[in-house]
Design a protein around this motif. Structure first.
Motif, PDB file in Angstrom:
ATOM      1  N   LEU A  49       0.971  -1.180   0.099  1.00  0.00           N
ATOM      2  CA  LEU A  49       0.031  -0.069   0.070  1.00  0.00           C
ATOM      3  C   LEU A  49       0.975   1.272  -0.196  1.00  0.00           C
ATOM      4  N   LEU A  50       1.921   1.261   0.785  1.00  0.00           N
ATOM      5  CA  LEU A  50       2.975   2.419   0.978  1.00  0.00           C
ATOM      6  C   LEU A  50       3.606   2.769  -0.614  1.00  0.00           C
ATOM      7  N   SER A  51       3.808   1.621  -1.346  1.00  0.00           N
ATOM      8  CA  SER A  51       4.390   1.824  -2.422  1.00  0.00           C
ATOM      9  C   SER A  51       3.453   2.394  -3.778  1.00  0.00           C
ATOM     10  N   GLY A  52       2.227   2.239  -3.477  1.00  0.00           N
ATOM     11  CA  GLY A  52       1.087   2.887  -4.469  1.00  0.00           C
ATOM     12  C   GLY A  52       0.646   2.000  -5.416  1.00  0.00           C
ATOM     13  N   VAL A  53       1.122   0.982  -5.615  1.00  0.00           N
ATOM     14  CA  VAL A  53       0.872   0.065  -6.654  1.00  0.00           C
ATOM     15  C   VAL A  53      -0.631  -0.420  -6.613  1.00  0.00           C
ATOM     16  N   ILE A  54      -0.985  -0.635  -5.366  1.00  0.00           N
ATOM     17  CA  ILE A  54      -2.540  -1.034  -5.288  1.00  0.00           C
ATOM     18  C   ILE A  54      -2.980  -0.072  -4.210  1.00  0.00           C
ATOM     19  N   SER A  55      -4.309   0.403  -4.571  1.00  0.00           N
ATOM     20  CA  SER A  55      -4.999   1.338  -3.618  1.00  0.00           C
ATOM     21  C   SER A  55      -6.227   0.818  -3.199  1.00  0.00           C
ATOM     22  N   LEU A  56      -6.652  -0.097  -3.668  1.00  0.00           N
ATOM     23  CA  LEU A  56      -8.141  -0.659  -3.361  1.00  0.00           C
ATOM     24  C   LEU A  56      -7.884  -1.854  -2.591  1.00  0.00           C
ATOM     25  N   CYS A  57      -8.538  -1.636  -1.192  1.00  0.00           N
ATOM     26  CA  CYS A  57      -8.495  -2.644  -0.443  1.00  0.00           C
ATOM     27  C   CYS A  57      -9.616  -2.946   0.647  1.00  0.00           C
ATOM     28  N   SER A  58      -9.706  -4.235   1.302  1.00  0.00           N
ATOM     29  CA  SER A  58     -10.672  -4.692   2.422  1.00  0.00           C
ATOM     30  C   SER A  58      -9.837  -4.609   3.784  1.00  0.00           C
ATOM     31  N   ILE A  59     -10.374  -3.930   4.616  1.00  0.00           N
ATOM     32  CA  ILE A  59      -9.689  -4.023   5.950  1.00  0.00           C
ATOM     33  C   ILE A  59     -10.852  -4.542   7.095  1.00  0.00           C
ATOM     34  N   ARG A  60     -10.183  -5.434   7.623  1.00  0.00           N
ATOM     35  CA  ARG A  60     -10.938  -6.058   8.828  1.00  0.00           C
ATOM     36  C   ARG A  60     -10.145  -5.513  10.045  1.00  0.00           C
ATOM     37  N   TYR A  61     -10.996  -4.802  11.009  1.00  0.00           N
ATOM     38  CA  TYR A  61     -10.408  -4.081  12.135  1.00  0.00           C
ATOM     39  C   TYR A  61     -11.219  -4.036  13.500  1.00  0.00           C
ATOM     40  N   PHE A  62     -10.492  -3.895  14.542  1.00  0.00           N
ATOM     41  CA  PHE A  62     -11.182  -3.888  15.664  1.00  0.00           C
ATOM     42  C   PHE A  62     -11.633  -2.596  16.268  1.00  0.00           C
ATOM     43  N   VAL A  63     -12.796  -2.265  16.834  1.00  0.00           N
ATOM     44  CA  VAL A  63     -13.046  -0.976  17.248  1.00  0.00           C
ATOM     45  C   VAL A  63     -13.360  -1.421  18.739  1.00  0.00           C
ATOM     46  N   ALA A  64     -12.600  -0.671  19.636  1.00  0.00           N
ATOM     47  CA  ALA A  64     -12.992  -0.973  21.114  1.00  0.00           C
ATOM     48  C   ALA A  64     -14.432  -0.307  21.409  1.00  0.00           C
ATOM     49  N   ASP A  65     -14.968  -0.827  22.534  1.00  0.00           N
ATOM     50  CA  ASP A  65     -16.216  -0.360  22.856  1.00  0.00           C
ATOM     51  C   ASP A  65     -16.143   0.682  24.034  1.00  0.00           C
ATOM     52  N   LYS A  66     -16.794   1.709  23.845  1.00  0.00           N
ATOM     53  CA  LYS A  66     -16.557   2.909  24.817  1.00  0.00           C
ATOM     54  C   LYS A  66     -17.258   2.585  26.342  1.00  0.00           C
ATOM     55  N   MET A  67     -18.211   1.487  26.269  1.00  0.00           N
ATOM     56  CA  MET A  67     -18.725   1.520  27.448  1.00  0.00           C
ATOM     57  C   MET A  67     -18.481   0.205  28.249  1.00  0.00           C
ATOM     58  N   LYS A  68     -17.897  -0.953  27.721  1.00  0.00           N
ATOM     59  CA  LYS A  68     -17.494  -2.054  28.308  1.00  0.00           C
ATOM     60  C   LYS A  68     -16.304  -2.760  27.786  1.00  0.00           C
ATOM     61  N   SER A  69     -15.673  -3.340  28.364  1.00  0.00           N
ATOM     62  CA  SER A  69     -14.429  -4.183  27.648  1.00  0.00           C
ATOM     63  C   SER A  69     -14.676  -4.816  26.526  1.00  0.00           C
ATOM     64  N   GLY A  70     -13.871  -4.900  25.690  1.00  0.00           N
ATOM     65  CA  GLY A  70     -14.063  -5.815  24.438  1.00  0.00           C
ATOM     66  C   GLY A  70     -14.501  -4.423  23.283  1.00  0.00           C
ATOM     67  N   GLY A  71     -15.139  -5.061  22.292  1.00  0.00           N
ATOM     68  CA  GLY A  71     -15.389  -4.275  21.248  1.00  0.00           C
ATOM     69  C   GLY A  71     -15.999  -5.130  20.115  1.00  0.00           C
ATOM     70  N   GLU A  72     -15.910  -4.703  18.909  1.00  0.00           N
ATOM     71  CA  GLU A  72     -16.261  -5.373  17.787  1.00  0.00           C
ATOM     72  C   GLU A  72     -15.417  -5.364  16.597  1.00  0.00           C
ATOM     73  N   TYR A  73     -15.494  -6.307  15.586  1.00  0.00           N
ATOM     74  CA  TYR A  73     -14.789  -6.170  14.380  1.00  0.00           C
ATOM     75  C   TYR A  73     -15.631  -5.681  13.172  1.00  0.00           C
ATOM     76  N   ARG A  74     -14.921  -5.015  12.528  1.00  0.00           N
ATOM     77  CA  ARG A  74     -15.745  -4.274  11.291  1.00  0.00           C
ATOM     78  C   ARG A  74     -14.813  -4.373  10.111  1.00  0.00           C
ATOM     79  N   THR A  75     -15.493  -4.536   8.838  1.00  0.00           N
ATOM     80  CA  THR A  75     -14.958  -4.606   7.797  1.00  0.00           C
ATOM     81  C   THR A  75     -15.379  -3.439   6.648  1.00  0.00           C
TER      82      THR A  75
END
Length: 131
Positions: free
Chosen positions: A70-96
């Motif tokens: 991605l840094l090289s700039g050869v490819i710019s379209l991607c799909s990212i699965r990432y974790f978002v921490a919950d503000k109210m309790k421990s843990g969170g959720e994964y988003r894509t």
């Protein structure tokens, strides 16, 4: 006596508004909640969160290689699965999210996507690159 004069008169019927039914009159009192916020507290307690999964060394190396692409700039379209921490309790959720990478900031460890989404690299669990 005045009561004797009105006892046999017909019941008053409003001319502008129809008479309210008994069920409609009863419904006025239905929303009453003796414990304000109790339903919200129950809903929050029932809400399920997931714990963040740690990546293995091999998974981290593979992710690092994809970020370099991605840094090289050869490819710019991607799909990212990432974790978002919950503000109210421990843990969170994964988003894509799938999108076009606008900027990769190694110093702040963030990936900026078109549309204003910013993903922290430390929270990425999966990165798929598209040609």
């Amino acid at each position: 006596m005045i009561y004797d004069e009105i006892i046999d008169l017909p019941h008053f019927e409003p001319k502008r508004h129809p008479r309210m039914s008994m069920s409609a009159r009863a419904a006025q009192f239905a929303p009453f909640s003796a414990l304000e916020g109790y339903d919200d507290a129950l809903e929050e307690t029932a809400r399920v969160t997931t714990e963040k999964v740690s990546l293995s060394k091999d998974e981290k190396n593979e992710l690092s290689k994809k970020i370099d692409i991605l840094l090289s700039g050869v490819i710019s379209l991607c799909s990212i699965r990432y974790f978002v921490a919950d503000k109210m309790k421990s843990g969170g959720e994964y988003r894509t999210i799938k999108g076009i990478v606008k900027k990769v900031d190694i110093r702040d460890r963030k990936i900026f996507l078109a549309g204003g989404v910013v993903v922290d690299m430390d929270n990425i669990s999966q990165l798929t690159l598209y040609k």
